[in-house]
Scaffold this active site. Structure first.
Site, PDB file in Angstrom:
ATOM      1  CB  CYS A   1      -0.930   0.034   1.213  1.00 50.50           C
ATOM      2  SG  CYS A   1      -0.065   0.021   2.777  1.00 50.50           S
TER       3      CYS A   1
ATOM      4  N   GLY B   1      -0.792   0.388  -4.670  1.00 48.31           N
ATOM      5  CA  GLY B   1      -1.990  -0.353  -4.284  1.00 48.31           C
ATOM      6  C   GLY B   1      -3.159   0.050  -5.144  1.00 48.31           C
TER       7      GLY B   1
ATOM      8  CG  ASN C   1       3.720   0.559   3.062  1.00 48.89           C
ATOM      9  OD1 ASN C   1       3.507  -0.552   2.591  1.00 48.89           O
ATOM     10  ND2 ASN C   1       4.687   1.343   2.629  1.00 48.89           N
ATOM     11  N   GLY C   2       3.016  -2.252   5.149  1.00 46.78           N
ATOM     12  CA  GLY C   2       3.953  -3.263   5.620  1.00 46.78           C
ATOM     13  C   GLY C   2       3.263  -4.534   6.043  1.00 46.78           C
TER      14      GLY C   2
ATOM     15  CE1 TYR D   1       7.507  -4.501 -10.878  1.00 44.95           C
ATOM     16  CE2 TYR D   1       6.554  -4.348  -8.684  1.00 44.95           C
ATOM     17  CZ  TYR D   1       6.409  -4.566 -10.045  1.00 44.95           C
ATOM     18  OH  TYR D   1       5.178  -4.826 -10.556  1.00 44.95           O
TER      19      TYR D   1
END
Length: 536
Positions: free
Chosen positions: A29, A55, A130-131, A271
Site C-alpha cells: 500500500c 496499491g 504500509n507493511g 521495482y
C-alpha cells in the site's frame, strides 16, 4: 498485509491459486497524511494518486473536522472510489490521512480497506499501515483469547487493540508501548482528534518521508513523489524507531525505541518506488540505471543488436544497460496504460491473452534483431515466457533475457505478497531450467554485490543498510510466526536471521542526513523554517 490464520487462511491461499495476477509482485500500500490544511482531503487525494502504483484494489481517506473523524473508502482504484465528488466534499476538515491498498488472498472485502477507524467512548482513532507484521498471528490469537473482537482480517487492526489495552495514562505512551510489541515491517499513520502520528519500524523496511507545504504545514507519506505532486518540499526521511507527532503546535520527532538498524527493502529501488522518488538520498531512476549498467558488465550479450525494456519499471535499467553496452535502446514493447489490473483463470491461453492486452511488440523494431530483453525481476516466470514468445512471434531472431536484480530464492515477510518458496521460480529451478521455462535464448541476473553497489546508499554503518534477504537468505530480523516455513533452509544453512537490534542506528550514518541535530532529550523540534532539524 493480511494475517494468514489457521485452516481458513490456508483455504484462502488455495483458492487464490484459481486466480493469477499477471503482475509478478505487489506492494502492499501507499499512505499519505496532512495536518492543518483546509483542503486536507483534496490534498490527500492528490498525494494518493501519486502512490496509486503501490496499491490498486482499494482506497480510503479519513478527515478530522474539528475533532470529529469521518471516513470514506471503497474497493477499486482511487479515481473509482471517489468518482462521486460528494465523497470528497463530505471529508471536510483541516487534517486527513489516506491509503491505497493491494489486497491479498481472501482479504478484498470492504472491512479491510484502510484507513481503519474505531470509535471509543472517549476518542476516535484512524490508522493507515504500509507493511506486514511478522508476529501478527500470535498477537491476534492472544488478543482474541483475552476477549478482543476483530472487525477485519488485517494485521493493521492489531495495533489499535494494543493501544486501547495499554494501562499508560497518555495516548503517546500507549502508542509507544504498542509499537514495541509489534514486529516486522510497518509505516503507520494515525489520526486522532488532536494530532497526527507517524511511526516507522526499527529497521526502516518501508520508505516514509516528511514534507512541508509552502504555508508551513506538514505532510507524511510513502514516497517523495507524492510530496512533489502536492507542491511541498522534502524535509527528511522518517528514521527507524521514530515516532513523529504533528499537531497545531508543529512537528515533534520522538522515538519509541532506541534499538534500531537500517535495512531498507532493496525491492523499493528495484521495482516498487516511482523512478522520480528519492529514498534516503538515492534517486530511484538513477539507481536503476546503475543496475542496468552493472548488468551489462556482468551479463553481456555480445551478439545483441538492440535493448528492449519491459514497461514501465524496467525502462531505467534498460537505459543503463544500453548506455553501458553501446547498444540502441529501442521501444520494442508498448504498454497499454488504460488496462486495469486483471485477475484471470489459470489457463494458459487466458493468461497469455491478458499479457497481450497489456503489452504489444513493435514488429518493425524487433524483426530480425537479436534482442536483449531487460526486466527488473522474475518471480514466477509466467509473464516472462509470454513476453519472450511475443517478441519471437514478432520476428525477433533471438531473445536474451537480462534481469536487473539477483535471483529470487527466498520469500519476503516485510510487506510484499511473496511469502512462500513454492511460488518462486528461482527457488525451485536451476538457471538452465529457468532459461528453458521462459523460452529465452539466454538468461542472466545481477549479483547481490553489484545490486548493493548500484543502489549506492550513502551509508557507513554496520551492514549495507539494505534488505537483500530474498536473494541471499540473510534476513535482518527474526520472522516470528513465519519461521517454520523456512525451517528446511535454516537446517541447510541457506537462511539465517539477525536478532532484533540491541544498539542504535544514527541518521549520521547516512551521508545525506548528517546535518540532523538531536536535542538532549532525544527529540527534534521543527518549525516552518527548518530542514533536517537545523534552522535555516
Amino acid at each position: 498485509m493480511e494475517t494468514k490464520r489457521g485452516v481458513t487462511m490456508m483455504n484462502e491461499q488455495k483458492n487464490e491459486t484459481s486466480r493469477l495476477n499477471v503482475r509478478s509482485l505487489n506492494e502492499e500500500c501507499g499512505i499519505f497524511g496532512v495536518w492543518g490544511r483546509s483542503d486536507a482531503a483534496q490534498l490527500t487525494y492528490y498525494g494518493l494518486h501519486a502512490l496509486q502504483h503501490r496499491g490498486q484494489e482499494g482506497a480510503g481517506i479519513v478527515a478530522n473536522n474539528n475533532g470529529h473523524l469521518w471516513q470514506e473508502r471503497g474497493l477499486g482504484l482511487l479515481s473509482d472510489v471517489f468518482r462521486d465528488t460528494s465523497r470528497i466534499e463530505a471529508l471536510s476538515g483541516k487534517s486527513a490521512i489516506g491509503h491505497v491498498r493491494y489486497a491479498t488472498a481472501g482479504s478484498n472485502g470492504l472491512e479491510n480497506i484502510q484507513p481503519l477507524m474505531v470509535n471509543f467512548h472517549d476518542m476516535q482513532i484512524s490508522l493507515a499501515h504500509n507493511g506486514n507484521l511478522t508476529n501478527a498471528l500470535t498477537l491476534r490469537e492472544n488478543l482474541e483469547e483475552e476477549g478482543a473482537i476483530f472487525q477485519s482480517s488485517s494485521d493493521s487492526e492489531i495495533l489499535l487493540h494494543l493501544i486501547r489495552r495499554s494501562k499508560a495514562d497518555k495516548f503517546i505512551d500507549k502508542l509507544k508501548e504498542a509499537l514495541n510489541i509489534v514486529h516486522g515491517g510497518f509505516a503507520f499513520l494515525l489520526l486522532t482528534p488532536h494530532g497526527m502520528f507517524a511511526a516507522l519500524d526499527p529497521h526502516a523496511f518501508r520508505p516514509f518521508v516528511i514534507g512541508q507545504m509552502p504555508d508551513g504545514h506538514y505532510i507524511v507519506t510513502s514516497e517523495t513523489a507524492a510530496i512533489e505532486v502536492v507542491g511541498a518540499k522534502f524535509v527528511r526521511d522518517v528514521q527507524p524507531g521514530e515516532l513523529i507527532a504533528i499537531d497545531d503546535n508543529g512537528l515533534t520527532i520522538d522515538t519509541y525505541t532506541d534499538k534500531t538498524t537500517l535495512n531498507i527493502d532493496s525491492m523499493e529501488y528495484i521495482y516498487f518506488a516511482r523512478p522520480d522518488s528519492m529514498i534516503y538520498g538515492v534517486n530511484v531512476h538513477k539507481a536503476r540505471k546503475r543496475m542496468g549498467a552493472a548488468l551489462a558488465a556482468e551479463q553481456p550479450v555480445p551478439e545483441a543488436d538492440i535493448v528492449v525494456g519491459i514497461p514501465n519499471s524496467s525502462l531505467s535499467a534498460a537505459a543503463g544497460f544500453a548506455e553501458a553496452s553501446g547498444l540502441p535502446n529501442e521501444m520494442g514493447l508498448v504498454k497499454n496504460q488504460y488496462i486495469a489490473r486483471t485477475f484471470i483463470e489459470p489457463t494458459q491461453d487466458k493468461r497469455e491473452r491478458a499479457v497481450r492486452m497489456k503489452l504489444s511488440a513493435v514488429r518493425d523494431v524487433v524483426v530480425d534483431k537479436n534482442v536483449v530483453l531487460i526486466d527488473d525481476s522474475i518471480v514466477r516466470g509466467t509473464t516472462s515466457m509470454f513476453i519472450v514468445r511475443m517478441l519471437k512471434e514478432a520476428g525477433a531472431k533471438s531473445v536474451h533475457v537480462r534481469i536487473a536484480s539477483p535471483i529470487f530464492k527466498f520469500p519476503s515477510f516485510y510487506g510484499i505478497d511473496m511469502q512462500t518458496t513454492e511460488e518462486l521460480m528461482g527457488a525451485n529451478h536451476s538457471l538452465l531450467e529457468m532459461t528453458k521455462m521462459i523460452e529465452a535464448d539466454s538468461l542472466g541476473f545481477l549479483s547481490v554485490d553489484a545490486l548493493v553497489k548500484a543502489i549506492d546508499l550513502p551509508y557507513d554503518g554496520e551492514g549495507t543498510g539494505l534488505t537483500t534477504a530474498y536473494f541471499d537468505g540473510h534476513y535482518p530480523s527474526p520472522i516470528y510466526d513465519y519461521k517454520a516455513s523456512l525451517d528446511r533452509f535454516v537446517r541447510s544453512e541457506e537462511v539465517d536471521f539477525v536478532p532484533e537490534p540491541v544498539t542504535t542506528y544514527h541518521p549520521r550514518q547516512v551521508a545525506s542526513l548528517r546535518h540532523q541535530e538531536l536535542l538532549s532529550d532525544g527529540t527534534i523540534h521543527l518549525d516552518s523554517q527548518t530542514i533536517q532539524g537545523v534552522e535555516i
